[in-house]
Enzyme design. Structure first.
Site, PDB file in Angstrom:
ATOM      1  N   SER A 148       0.836  -1.205   0.000  1.00  8.43           N
ATOM      2  CA  SER A 148       0.000   0.000   0.000  1.00  8.43           C
ATOM      3  C   SER A 148       0.871   1.256   0.000  1.00  8.43           C
ATOM      4  O   SER A 148       1.636   1.467  -0.929  1.00  8.43           O
ATOM      5  CB  SER A 148      -0.962  -0.049   1.197  1.00  8.43           C
ATOM      6  OG  SER A 148      -1.982   0.903   1.072  1.00  8.43           O
ATOM      7  N   ASP A 223      -9.981  -5.673  -3.430  1.00  7.07           N
ATOM      8  CA  ASP A 223      -9.415  -4.620  -2.586  1.00  7.07           C
ATOM      9  C   ASP A 223     -10.324  -3.395  -2.679  1.00  7.07           C
ATOM     10  O   ASP A 223     -10.489  -2.812  -3.751  1.00  7.07           O
ATOM     11  CB  ASP A 223      -8.013  -4.283  -3.102  1.00  7.07           C
ATOM     12  CG  ASP A 223      -7.253  -3.309  -2.227  1.00  7.07           C
ATOM     13  OD1 ASP A 223      -7.900  -2.450  -1.601  1.00  7.07           O
ATOM     14  OD2 ASP A 223      -6.016  -3.390  -2.205  1.00  7.07           O
ATOM     15  N   HIS A 256      -7.236  -6.219   0.652  1.00  9.89           N
ATOM     16  CA  HIS A 256      -6.078  -5.384   0.997  1.00  9.89           C
ATOM     17  C   HIS A 256      -5.362  -5.876   2.253  1.00  9.89           C
ATOM     18  O   HIS A 256      -4.414  -5.243   2.710  1.00  9.89           O
ATOM     19  CB  HIS A 256      -6.568  -3.941   1.222  1.00  9.89           C
ATOM     20  CG  HIS A 256      -5.514  -2.886   1.108  1.00  9.89           C
ATOM     21  ND1 HIS A 256      -4.964  -2.489  -0.093  1.00  9.89           N
ATOM     22  CD2 HIS A 256      -4.905  -2.119   2.058  1.00  9.89           C
ATOM     23  CE1 HIS A 256      -4.084  -1.530   0.111  1.00  9.89           C
ATOM     24  NE2 HIS A 256      -4.020  -1.292   1.417  1.00  9.89           N
TER      25      HIS A 256
END
Length: 277
Positions: A148, A223, A256
């Site tokens: 991320s 995600d 995620h």
């Protein structure tokens, strides 16, 4: 140097350690974690850096991913910095995606952030010097990966030091920060409104320079940040136009979380070791 070992755990034959030290770059106390494989044969070992995402610390990867099994198998050390400066005197923000826990791996130029928020220099200079003293039989070979915001950091740091890092990989990275809400908020706050200054911290711009290490990116299709924050279109277009080697893969049904990371982490370690040895 005020380096202090505060935790040590045996894991898969090696050691998972946690240190604290005073950072001259960030002007505050910092923690980081490092895994040292058993290295029973006393061979030279390489180093992989892991950069974590928004709201994380160095504990997330060390405690959730199970990476130690792979690091011991491949006999590679793994360095895990914190994501931002810490402490009562360090500037902060009410939002979870700015301030402490959201340093974005850049060098801030705007007040009040410029006093402490220099995560880029901290990692590539100060913490790198410390890492080299902690890894016995260090080969000098390094690669970098992250998740991320940390995927953004791995790409930016890896590409800005293209001759240093042998490979770069990322899970769900912010590929075009100057075009998405997370990045626009961080860049305008830490760097100011001049968007020309943003380009040197944007992976989609850096990839245009070519000559970068091989890159692997893994993105989950479920995600919930993907569409708004993690779109790959601009980055891949610039990579193709500049003949850059990027392997971008989507994984159906994955989100995620660290469940996603743990599932495909072995692919990333294998990728890195192909280029480290």
């Amino acid at each position: 140097m005020s380096l202090k070992l505060i935790e040590k755990h045996r894991s898969f034959g090696g050691e998972q350690r946690k240190y604290t030290h005073y950072s001259e770059v960030l002007k505050c106390e910092m923690t980081f974690s490092i895994y040292l494989p058993s290295n029973k044969e006393m061979r030279e070992i390489p180093l992989i850096w892991w950069l974590s995402g928004l709201t994380c610390t160095d504990d997330n990867f060390s405690q959730k991913s199970g990476f130690q099994r792979l690091a011991e198998r491949y006999q590679v050390a793994v360095m895990i910095p914190d994501t931002s400066p810490r402490g009562e005197h360090v500037a902060d923000h009410d939002g979870w995606d700015l301030g402490k826990g959201a340093g974005f791996y850049l060098n801030a130029t705007q007040d009040p952030w410029a006093k402490n928020y220099h995560m880029y220099t901290y990692i590539v200079d100060e913490l790198s010097a410390i890492a080299s003293t902690l890894v016995p039989y260090f080969s000098g070979e390094e690669s970098i990966m992250g998740h991320s915001m940390g995927g953004h950091g791995a790409l930016v740091i890896g590409m800005k030091s293209a001759t240093r890092f042998k490979a770069i990989s990322a899970f769900s990275p912010i590929l075009s920060p100057a075009r998405v809400p997370w990045g626009i908020k961080a860049f305008s706050t830490y760097l100011g409104e001049d968007q020309a200054a943003w380009k040197k911290w944007d992976a989609s711009e850096l990839i245009k320079e070519g000559g970068m290490p091989p890159i692997l990116i893994t993105q989950g299709t479920e995600d919930h940040f993907y569409r708004e924050q993690l779109d790959e279109t601009h980055f891949l277009k610039n990579a193709e136009e500049n003949n850059q080697i990027v392997h971008y893969e989507k994984k159906e049904g994955y989100d995620h979380s660290y469940f996603f990371i743990a599932t495909f982490l072995e692919d990333h370690f294998s990728f890195h070791m192909q280029h480290l040895r």
